[in-house]
Design a protein around this motif. Structure first.
Motif, PDB file in Angstrom:
ATOM      1  N   ASP A  34       0.859  -1.187   0.000  1.00  9.69           N
ATOM      2  CA  ASP A  34       0.000   0.000   0.000  1.00  9.69           C
ATOM      3  C   ASP A  34       0.896   1.238   0.000  1.00  9.69           C
ATOM      4  O   ASP A  34       2.029   1.187  -0.476  1.00  9.69           O
ATOM      5  N   THR A  58      -5.009   1.061  -0.289  1.00 10.05           N
ATOM      6  CA  THR A  58      -5.623  -0.229  -0.606  1.00 10.05           C
ATOM      7  C   THR A  58      -5.561  -1.197   0.567  1.00 10.05           C
ATOM      8  O   THR A  58      -4.618  -1.210   1.349  1.00 10.05           O
ATOM      9  N   GLY A  76     -11.660  -7.202   0.155  1.00 13.13           N
ATOM     10  CA  GLY A  76     -12.699  -6.373  -0.440  1.00 13.13           C
ATOM     11  C   GLY A  76     -12.989  -6.709  -1.890  1.00 13.13           C
ATOM     12  O   GLY A  76     -12.099  -6.663  -2.732  1.00 13.13           O
ATOM     13  N   GLU A 119     -15.242  -4.996  -3.692  1.00  9.52           N
ATOM     14  CA  GLU A 119     -15.734  -3.827  -4.413  1.00  9.52           C
ATOM     15  C   GLU A 119     -14.643  -2.996  -5.061  1.00  9.52           C
ATOM     16  O   GLU A 119     -14.911  -2.196  -5.958  1.00  9.52           O
ATOM     17  N   ASN A 120     -13.396  -3.175  -4.648  1.00  8.91           N
ATOM     18  CA  ASN A 120     -12.311  -2.344  -5.151  1.00  8.91           C
ATOM     19  C   ASN A 120     -11.311  -3.206  -5.914  1.00  8.91           C
ATOM     20  O   ASN A 120     -10.638  -4.054  -5.340  1.00  8.91           O
ATOM     21  N   SER A 165      -8.516  -2.497  -6.939  1.00 11.48           N
ATOM     22  CA  SER A 165      -7.125  -2.229  -6.560  1.00 11.48           C
ATOM     23  C   SER A 165      -6.705  -2.949  -5.288  1.00 11.48           C
ATOM     24  O   SER A 165      -5.517  -2.988  -4.973  1.00 11.48           O
ATOM     25  N   ASN A 166      -7.669  -3.488  -4.538  1.00 12.45           N
ATOM     26  CA  ASN A 166      -7.305  -4.207  -3.319  1.00 12.45           C
ATOM     27  C   ASN A 166      -6.415  -5.403  -3.651  1.00 12.45           C
ATOM     28  O   ASN A 166      -6.504  -5.981  -4.732  1.00 12.45           O
ATOM     29  N   ASN A 215      -7.686  -8.606  -5.376  1.00 10.23           N
ATOM     30  CA  ASN A 215      -8.171  -8.473  -6.749  1.00 10.23           C
ATOM     31  C   ASN A 215      -7.052  -8.199  -7.737  1.00 10.23           C
ATOM     32  O   ASN A 215      -7.020  -8.798  -8.813  1.00 10.23           O
ATOM     33  N   ARG A 216      -6.129  -7.332  -7.382  1.00  6.20           N
ATOM     34  CA  ARG A 216      -5.098  -6.968  -8.360  1.00  6.20           C
ATOM     35  C   ARG A 216      -4.017  -8.036  -8.518  1.00  6.20           C
ATOM     36  O   ARG A 216      -3.231  -7.975  -9.460  1.00  6.20           O
ATOM     37  N   SER A 245     -11.762  -3.675   7.230  1.00 10.73           N
ATOM     38  CA  SER A 245     -12.188  -4.999   6.765  1.00 10.73           C
ATOM     39  C   SER A 245     -12.507  -5.882   7.964  1.00 10.73           C
ATOM     40  O   SER A 245     -11.698  -5.944   8.896  1.00 10.73           O
ATOM     41  N   ASP A 254     -14.392 -10.408   1.399  1.00 10.79           N
ATOM     42  CA  ASP A 254     -14.547  -9.140   2.107  1.00 10.79           C
ATOM     43  C   ASP A 254     -13.914  -9.223   3.489  1.00 10.79           C
ATOM     44  O   ASP A 254     -13.763  -8.212   4.164  1.00 10.79           O
TER      45      ASP A 254
END
Length: 253
Positions: free
Chosen positions: A46, A74, A78, A80-81, A83-84, A87-88, A115, A126
């Motif tokens: 981050d 980040t 999560g 919804e994002n 960039s978290n 996900n990335r 979180s 999440d």
């Protein structure tokens, strides 16, 4: 029978040699690194890892080549994002000898969002546990030759306060330990590292080493610790300390 037995042994030997010849080439160790063929490190982080930072300092070592995947604000968890962390890194191929994961402080409390921590059985990304485990699974799948090492978040001001899920930063740092253990990975504990505890053990004010936490309570909360001025992000001097502590581990890999 002897001929059949010898044939079976020969067949298994051939298959074994074939598999070895086509197997993955494991990452080299730091001791094998040269300036021409440096030890490659990918950092997932981050804002604390956002350059210029400790990663920049590590990169000054001629035996190391660091690439940084760091996005400020980040979290690990999560849906919804995009960039978290979880996900990335879903399809990321870093192709490095070492992958360092340094996150969690924003899962505790970042940009007004936290979180839920979950537990070892959690499956919803999440939650911190589930997202971290999912990330590791994907990293292992997409980077089979890389050594993966987790890093606990460093201490920050007011990190003993409870977030909306009733957790302190310690709970997230402990979870990183637990996740590393359950995945058979190494964990570098900067949360309990006295050199990197700029809040309670090591800090400076106007060039003088002081107990900042106690001093702030008796003096002024507006005073800035020179090693972590805003109570969250280390200064350049703070990053030097983090780099030194990480290097103690990296040179043993």
């Amino acid at each position: 029978m002897n001929k059949l037995f010898k044939f079976i042994i020969s067949l298994f030997t051939f298959i074994f040699i074939l598999n070895i010849s086509n197997s993955k080439v494991f990452a080299k160790s730091f001791l094998e690194a040269t300036p021409e063929d440096p030890y490659t490190i990918s950092v997932i982080g981050d804002s604390i890892s956002f350059e210029p930072s400790y990663t920049t300092i590590l990169n000054t070592n001629p035996l190391i080549n660091v690439t940084t995947d760091a996005i400020g604000g980040t979290r690990v968890a999560g849906k919804e994002n995009a960039s978290n962390f979880v996900n990335r890194t879903k399809y990321a191929r870093y192709n490095s000898d070492l992958i360092l994961i340094f996150g969690g402080t924003n899962d505790y409390f970042g940009l007004g969002i936290s979180s839920p921590i979950g537990d070892a059985t959690s499956t919803d990304i999440d939650t911190f546990y589930a997202a971290y485990n999912a990330m590791i699974k994907n990293l292992k799948l997409n980077n089979p030759n890389s050594k993966i090492v987790l890093i606990t978040p460093i201490r920050r001001m007011e990190d003993e306060n409870l977030n909306i899920y009733g957790c302190t930063l310690f709970n997230y740092a402990y979870a990183v330990h637990d996740i590393a253990l359950s995945n058979g990975l190494m964990c570098i504990d900067l949360f309990n590292n006295k050199e990197c505890d700029f809040i309670n053990n090591k800090y400076r004010l106007n060039g003088v080493n002081i107990n900042f936490s106690k001093y702030a309570k008796t003096k002024s909360l507006t005073l800035k610790n020179e090693l972590i001025p805003d109570g969250l992000h280390p200064s350049w001097e703070g990053h030097k300390i983090i780099a030194d502590e990480l290097m103690k581990y990296i040179q043993t890999f």
